[in-house]
Design a protein around this motif. Structure first.
Motif, short mmCIF file in Angstrom:
data_model
loop_
_atom_site.label_atom_id
_atom_site.label_comp_id
_atom_site.label_asym_id
_atom_site.label_seq_id
_atom_site.Cartn_x
_atom_site.Cartn_y
_atom_site.Cartn_z
N PHE A 1 39.38 52.29 40.81
CA PHE A 1 38.51 51.03 40.69
C PHE A 1 37.30 51.33 41.64
CE2 PHE A 1 42.93 48.81 40.25
CZ PHE A 1 42.63 48.39 39.03
N ILE A 2 37.10 51.94 42.65
CA ILE A 2 35.95 52.21 43.47
C ILE A 2 34.97 53.08 42.50
CG2 ILE A 2 34.76 53.48 45.13
CD1 ILE A 2 37.40 53.04 46.75
N PRO B 1 30.44 51.47 35.64
CA PRO B 1 29.91 50.56 34.66
C PRO B 1 30.24 49.11 34.99
CG PRO B 1 31.62 52.47 34.13
CD PRO B 1 31.37 52.45 35.38
N ALA B 2 30.85 48.81 36.12
CA ALA B 2 31.23 47.37 36.64
C ALA B 2 30.31 47.19 37.68
CB ALA B 2 32.72 47.39 37.02
N ARG C 1 34.15 42.80 39.03
CA ARG C 1 34.23 43.05 40.30
C ARG C 1 35.15 42.27 41.28
NH1 ARG C 1 29.00 42.54 41.34
NH2 ARG C 1 29.24 40.42 42.26
N ASP C 2 35.32 40.92 41.00
CA ASP C 2 36.07 40.07 41.69
C ASP C 2 37.76 40.50 41.19
OD1 ASP C 2 34.11 38.72 42.81
OD2 ASP C 2 34.20 37.05 41.44
N ARG C 3 37.76 40.93 40.13
CA ARG C 3 39.34 41.18 39.60
C ARG C 3 39.52 42.37 40.37
NH1 ARG C 3 38.25 40.77 35.00
NH2 ARG C 3 38.22 43.14 34.10
N PHE C 4 38.58 43.29 40.40
CA PHE C 4 38.99 44.71 40.76
C PHE C 4 39.13 44.70 42.27
CE2 PHE C 4 36.80 46.95 37.05
CZ PHE C 4 37.89 46.85 36.26
N LEU C 5 38.46 43.84 42.77
CA LEU C 5 38.50 43.65 44.28
C LEU C 5 39.95 43.02 44.70
CD1 LEU C 5 35.04 42.73 45.50
CD2 LEU C 5 36.16 44.97 45.69
#
Length: 436
Positions: A210-211, A217-218, A225-229
């Motif tokens: 995710f990092i 790409p994101a 970003r919010d979903r991955f965080l």
């Protein structure tokens, strides 16, 4: 030949000579043997007796004690001494024949018939080579081998001559040192490291992925970003829980004393745990009930660590909510009990969920053991909760029992010895200091 020597030989063989003469006389009387034949046979027997060697007293004593001198050692005190050795021990002669197997050998490796060859009993090439080397006059070192019959055991086998130098008439002593517990502990440590590494590698790989995505790409995608965080935060919490459980388990396994133990109120701990899990139970539509009506008093004192006992019951209640919450309720039942014939208190944590198959129950307290890996990870389980519970119960000299059937839920019992009434301090100020 001297007359004295002839007399000694005749006396030495008097019994077989007399038996032969009587037999021949009976045959002559019945007419089966003629008199000349009788005289010829008698003369032949007499010549055999005169020519046969006569053993001296010392030779006869050695023969009576066995050609290798092992039987001389097989007196009652010597056999009793071997039976008193806590490790398996085998006594063999210089030909490799078994003379005595002590009681521990018979318990762990089965009975061994005296006179049987020890080289037929064992199939390990290393063991056979060591025994053959010793019988040939060598001084082989110990060997380690796995014995699978009648049960699986690891042994360190050493062989010692019972006579020094080139004299091997005293036979040999085979000593079996049981390494099974050591090997099991090593295997558990190896499995533990492998499992812990695997459990940590998964969230670390997720975080790294995710990092990398957020850095590439994101970078400008706010939704991603919010979903991955959020996922990264969840994985970080998972690693934190796992590390906390690993540290707790290590602390309990290496704890040598119980210096932090004091008088604690078990009911007060249960009330605290129930209150702490009410929000979690409410989110999952589960009712938690504490039943202590069977107790003669609202306060039950035991000798223990308040923090450890809180952790124990938190693990049990959390498991009941996570894995047995389908039943809609979790019950905590406190009742009087006995432990080793002494007064005790039993705490039962019961859920009404799907239950557990019987083959899984003996392994539930193993580290990282899960009935359903995916379900456990989905519910944020580390696989260490019941292992921690087991160690805490052991440290408190209690007993842990798990009962479950598919479709009938799971019941976990922990029983702790009660404090003796004379040792219960009725000073409320001391109670408050002890429990804070």
């Amino acid at each position: 030949m001297r007359l004295s020597a002839m007399r000694r030989r005749l006396v030495s063989h008097r019994f077989p000579l007399a038996a032969a003469l009587v037999l021949f006389g009976m045959l002559v009387a019945r007419g089966n043997v003629s008199l000349p034949l009788f005289l010829a046979l008698s003369a032949a027997m007499l010549a055999v007796c005169l020519l046969a060697p006569v053993r001296t007293v010392s030779e006869r004593r050695r023969a009576a004690s066995g050609t290798d001198g092992v039987r001389a050692l097989e007196t009652a005190p010597f056999a009793a001494a071997l039976d008193g050795i806590p490790d398996p021990v085998l006594l063999i002669d210089r030909r490799g024949a078994v003379r005595h197997a002590n009681l521990q050998y018979q318990r762990m490796l089965g009975a061994m018939r005296p006179g049987a060859s020890v080289q037929i009993r064992f199939r390990s090439p290393e063991v056979l080579e060591m025994i053959q080397s010793a019988l040939a006059g060598g001084a082989p070192g110990p060997v380690e081998f796995l014995e699978r019959s009648p049960r699986e055991h690891w042994f360190l086998l050493s062989i010692s001559a019972l006579a020094s130098g080139a004299d091997r008439r005293g036979g040999f002593l085979l000593h079996f040192r049981d390494l099974s517990e050591l090997r099991r502990a090593e295997r558990m440590r190896t499995d533990f490291i492998a499992n812990a590494s695997h459990e940590l590698r998964t969230p670390l790989a997720s975080l790294a992925g995710f990092i990398e995505t957020l850095a590439g790409p994101a970078r400008d995608d706010e939704g991603a970003r919010d979903r991955f965080l959020a996922i990264m935060h969840e994985q970080a919490e998972r690693m934190s829980r796992l590390i906390d459980d690993l540290l707790s388990l290590s602390r309990f396994e290496t704890a040598l004393g119980r210096s932090d133990f004091a008088r604690v109120d078990l009911i007060d701990i249960l009330v605290h745990v129930v209150g702490a899990f009410q929000p979690m139970a409410g989110r999952n539509d589960i009712a938690i009930a504490l039943d202590r009506a069977a107790l003669p008093d609202d306060r039950v004192f035991i000798h223990g660590s308040r923090d450890e006992l809180i952790q124990l019951f938190e693990n049990l209640v959390e498991n009941a909510i996570k894995y047995g919450g389908d039943g809609g309720r979790v019950e905590i039942i406190a009742t009087p009990a006995e432990l080793g014939g002494m007064p005790a208190t039993s705490i039962e944590v019961r859920d009404h969920g799907p239950g557990i198959e019987s083959e899984h129950i003996p392994r539930l307290t193993e580290r990282f053991y899960r009935v359903d890996v995916e379900t456990s990870r989905g519910k944020q389980g580390t696989g260490l909760g019941l292992a921690i519970v087991k160690h805490i119960v052991t440290r408190h000299e209690g007993r842990l029992t798990i009962m479950s059937r598919p479709g009938e839920g799971t019941r976990v019992y922990v029983i702790f010895p009660a404090m003796v009434a004379d040792n219960v301090d009725q000073n409320p100020e001391k109670d408050e200091k002890t429990e804070t």
